[in-house]
Design a protein around this motif. Structure first.
Motif, PDB file in Angstrom:
ATOM      1  N   PRO A  34       9.318 -14.240  -0.894  1.00 59.68           N
ATOM      2  CA  PRO A  34       8.603 -12.965  -0.928  1.00 59.68           C
ATOM      3  C   PRO A  34       9.551 -11.820  -0.557  1.00 59.68           C
ATOM      4  N   TRP A  35       9.198 -10.616  -0.993  1.00 64.09           N
ATOM      5  CA  TRP A  35      10.028  -9.451  -0.729  1.00 64.09           C
ATOM      6  C   TRP A  35       9.135  -8.227  -0.584  1.00 64.09           C
ATOM      7  N   GLY A  36       9.709  -7.176  -0.024  1.00 66.86           N
ATOM      8  CA  GLY A  36       8.974  -5.928   0.129  1.00 66.86           C
ATOM      9  C   GLY A  36       9.916  -4.745   0.068  1.00 66.86           C
ATOM     10  N   TRP A  37       9.342  -3.556  -0.029  1.00 66.97           N
ATOM     11  CA  TRP A  37      10.147  -2.330  -0.041  1.00 66.97           C
ATOM     12  C   TRP A  37      10.433  -1.887   1.383  1.00 66.97           C
ATOM     13  N   LEU A  67      15.751  -8.653  -8.145  1.00 67.31           N
ATOM     14  CA  LEU A  67      14.580  -8.120  -8.830  1.00 67.31           C
ATOM     15  C   LEU A  67      14.500  -8.604 -10.283  1.00 67.31           C
ATOM     16  N   THR A  70      13.279 -13.213 -12.475  1.00 68.41           N
ATOM     17  CA  THR A  70      11.871 -13.438 -12.807  1.00 68.41           C
ATOM     18  C   THR A  70      11.639 -14.768 -13.509  1.00 68.41           C
ATOM     19  N   LYS A 126       2.370 -15.241  -7.918  1.00 67.83           N
ATOM     20  CA  LYS A 126       1.937 -13.882  -7.592  1.00 67.83           C
ATOM     21  C   LYS A 126       2.494 -13.402  -6.240  1.00 67.83           C
ATOM     22  N   ASP A 127       2.571 -14.308  -5.251  1.00 67.31           N
ATOM     23  CA  ASP A 127       3.040 -13.897  -3.930  1.00 67.31           C
ATOM     24  C   ASP A 127       4.530 -13.570  -3.903  1.00 67.31           C
ATOM     25  N   GLU A 129       6.046 -12.464  -7.088  1.00 67.46           N
ATOM     26  CA  GLU A 129       6.202 -11.462  -8.145  1.00 67.46           C
ATOM     27  C   GLU A 129       6.040 -10.052  -7.615  1.00 67.46           C
ATOM     28  N   GLU A 130       4.987  -9.823  -6.847  1.00 71.64           N
ATOM     29  CA  GLU A 130       4.672  -8.490  -6.318  1.00 71.64           C
ATOM     30  C   GLU A 130       5.241  -8.325  -4.902  1.00 71.64           C
ATOM     31  N   PRO A 131       5.607  -7.094  -4.523  1.00 73.75           N
ATOM     32  CA  PRO A 131       6.107  -6.886  -3.158  1.00 73.75           C
ATOM     33  C   PRO A 131       4.988  -7.091  -2.133  1.00 73.75           C
ATOM     34  N   ALA A 133       2.986  -6.132   1.306  1.00 65.72           N
ATOM     35  CA  ALA A 133       2.594  -4.812   1.821  1.00 65.72           C
ATOM     36  C   ALA A 133       3.370  -4.436   3.055  1.00 65.72           C
TER      37      ALA A 133
END
Length: 133
Positions: A34-37, A67, A70, A126-127, A129-131, A133
């Motif tokens: 997982p990743w985040g901004w 990034l 994928t 999904k966990d 693919e998307e950043p 929170a």
């Protein structure tokens, strides 16, 4: 004659010998963490290192590769995409860009263990693919 003097030259295209001989050039690659901004420009990965929670950040190329991980493009396609971006922006493709990108990818695969190679295309969960929170 003066017209040729002011004519826009095409960006230089170096020989990409490293990728031609790279054993994993036709493998896909996919992120596994997982990743985040962290802010508008940087991402981070929460990870346990030696049993301790750690926040991993990247240099420019490592972040771009992460990034792009994928599961939908091969290593060879990664190099082609990077070269096209240089060409489209009118910039010269740096000499050895293929080796630089492969070394950055291998660091993500073998050292940080946040990307893995695959012989087939794969879908990101999904966990991942998307950043976060």
């Amino acid at each position: 004659m003066l017209g040729n003097l002011f004519k826009k030259q095409k960006p230089a295209k170096p020989e990409l010998n490293f990728i031609q001989n790279y054993k994993n050039k036709d493998l896909f690659f996919i992120r596994t963490n997982p990743w985040g901004w962290l802010n508008k420009e940087e991402i981070y990965l929460p990870k346990n290192v030696d049993g301790k929670p750690t926040m991993i950040t990247f240099d420019f190329w490592s972040q771009e590769i992460y990034l792009d991980a994928t599961g939908q493009i091969t290593v060879r396609e990664l190099i082609e995409i990077a070269c096209k971006q240089y060409n489209d922006s009118g910039m010269d493709i740096p000499e050895g860009i293929d080796q630089i990108l492969v070394e950055s990818l291998e660091s993500l695969v073998y050292e940080l263990k946040v990307v893995e190679f695959s012989e087939i295309k794969r879908q990101l969960p999904k966990d991942i693919e998307e950043p976060i929170a």
